[in-house]
Design a protein around this motif. Structure first.
Motif, PDB file in Angstrom:
ATOM      1  N   CYS A  63       0.832  -1.214   0.000  1.00 36.68           N
ATOM      2  CA  CYS A  63       0.000   0.000   0.000  1.00 36.68           C
ATOM      3  C   CYS A  63       0.862   1.257   0.000  1.00 36.68           C
ATOM      4  O   CYS A  63       0.573   2.216  -0.723  1.00 36.68           O
ATOM      5  CB  CYS A  63      -0.931   0.001   1.205  1.00 36.68           C
ATOM      6  N   GLY A  66       2.359   1.553  -3.454  1.00 37.72           N
ATOM      7  CA  GLY A  66       1.434   1.474  -4.583  1.00 37.72           C
ATOM      8  C   GLY A  66       1.837   0.392  -5.567  1.00 37.72           C
ATOM      9  O   GLY A  66       1.663   0.537  -6.766  1.00 37.72           O
ATOM     10  N   VAL A 146       2.400  15.453  -4.703  1.00 37.78           N
ATOM     11  CA  VAL A 146       2.241  14.135  -5.332  1.00 37.78           C
ATOM     12  C   VAL A 146       1.572  13.179  -4.349  1.00 37.78           C
ATOM     13  O   VAL A 146       0.633  12.452  -4.699  1.00 37.78           O
ATOM     14  CB  VAL A 146       3.604  13.568  -5.805  1.00 37.78           C
ATOM     15  N   GLU A 147       2.046  13.173  -3.111  1.00 37.43           N
ATOM     16  CA  GLU A 147       1.477  12.299  -2.082  1.00 37.43           C
ATOM     17  C   GLU A 147      -0.011  12.589  -1.869  1.00 37.43           C
ATOM     18  O   GLU A 147      -0.809  11.667  -1.714  1.00 37.43           O
ATOM     19  CB  GLU A 147       2.241  12.472  -0.768  1.00 37.43           C
ATOM     20  N   LEU A 149      -2.114  13.804  -4.099  1.00 39.19           N
ATOM     21  CA  LEU A 149      -2.838  13.276  -5.255  1.00 39.19           C
ATOM     22  C   LEU A 149      -2.982  11.759  -5.193  1.00 39.19           C
ATOM     23  O   LEU A 149      -4.019  11.206  -5.570  1.00 39.19           O
ATOM     24  CB  LEU A 149      -2.132  13.673  -6.558  1.00 39.19           C
ATOM     25  N   GLU A 150      -1.936  11.077  -4.737  1.00 42.06           N
ATOM     26  CA  GLU A 150      -1.957   9.611  -4.643  1.00 42.06           C
ATOM     27  C   GLU A 150      -2.719   9.119  -3.418  1.00 42.06           C
ATOM     28  O   GLU A 150      -3.078   7.957  -3.349  1.00 42.06           O
ATOM     29  CB  GLU A 150      -0.525   9.060  -4.583  1.00 42.06           C
ATOM     30  N   ARG A 152      -1.355   8.888  -0.482  1.00 37.77           N
ATOM     31  CA  ARG A 152      -0.368   8.136   0.313  1.00 37.77           C
ATOM     32  C   ARG A 152       0.714   9.098   0.770  1.00 37.77           C
ATOM     33  O   ARG A 152       1.484   9.602  -0.030  1.00 37.77           O
ATOM     34  CB  ARG A 152       0.295   7.046  -0.534  1.00 37.77           C
ATOM     35  N   TRP A 154       4.179  10.013   2.862  1.00 35.47           N
ATOM     36  CA  TRP A 154       5.463   9.364   3.102  1.00 35.47           C
ATOM     37  C   TRP A 154       6.054   9.951   4.373  1.00 35.47           C
ATOM     38  O   TRP A 154       6.095  11.171   4.511  1.00 35.47           O
ATOM     39  CB  TRP A 154       6.394   9.633   1.920  1.00 35.47           C
TER      40      TRP A 154
END
Length: 163
Positions: A63, A66, A146-147, A149-150, A152, A154
């Motif tokens: 997960c 991805g 980016v995180e 949008l995804e 997820r 970090w």
């Protein structure tokens, strides 16, 4: 209006410039470091995640990255054979076994990070501290976008973990 190839130009020149510079950055990053490092890219990323958030199950890693669980299983299997990670019981009492880095894995990760950081230091050696900080802030902002949008996030080291 078209360019020399008869194509319509992208309407936002800033986006074209950003995409181009990111492409060059990824090229330079790959060329400058990989030959001198102990870990391949996937090992570096997996160990880096496990350094900040351990232990993790294969499903949690799947997960987080991805990626299909079979891909994570194959990558973790390779790291286990190299003695870089080990399987452990779930400290919370769950049924799934989890993975954590070994001391050897962390030592290789830190050695590679030191080498990579030295490479970055050479590139920005003539930059002001403010410019270096600004680049770090902008890269963090880009990655966090980016995180978002995804869906997820970090984990990041605490500021005192960098020194």
């Amino acid at each position: 209006m078209t360019n020399a190839h008869g194509q319509k130009p992208y309407p936002d020149r800033d986006l074209v410039d950003i995409e181009y510079e990111l492409t060059l950055l990824s090229r330079y990053h790959a060329l400058a470091q990989r030959a001198e490092l102990h870990l391949d890219r996937s090992a570096y990323l997996l160990l880096g995640r496990l350094e900040l958030q351990q232990p993790m199950s294969l499903k949690e890693l799947s997960c987080a990255f991805g990626l299909d669980i079979s891909t994570i299983n194959r990558q973790i299997g390779a790291l286990r054979r190299q003695g870089l990670v080990e399987r452990v019981e779930d400290p919370d009492g769950g049924l799934a076994r989890k993975v954590r880095p070994t001391e050897s894995g962390l030592a290789q990760l830190r050695a590679d990070r030191e080498h990579s950081t030295a490479g970055v230091a050479k590139v920005v050696r003539n930059w002001t501290p403010e410019s270096r900080r600004a680049l770090g802030d902008l890269l963090r902002h880009l990655n966090q976008s980016v995180e978002e949008l995804e869906g997820r996030t970090w984990p990041r080291p605490a500021p005192d973990d960098h020194v």
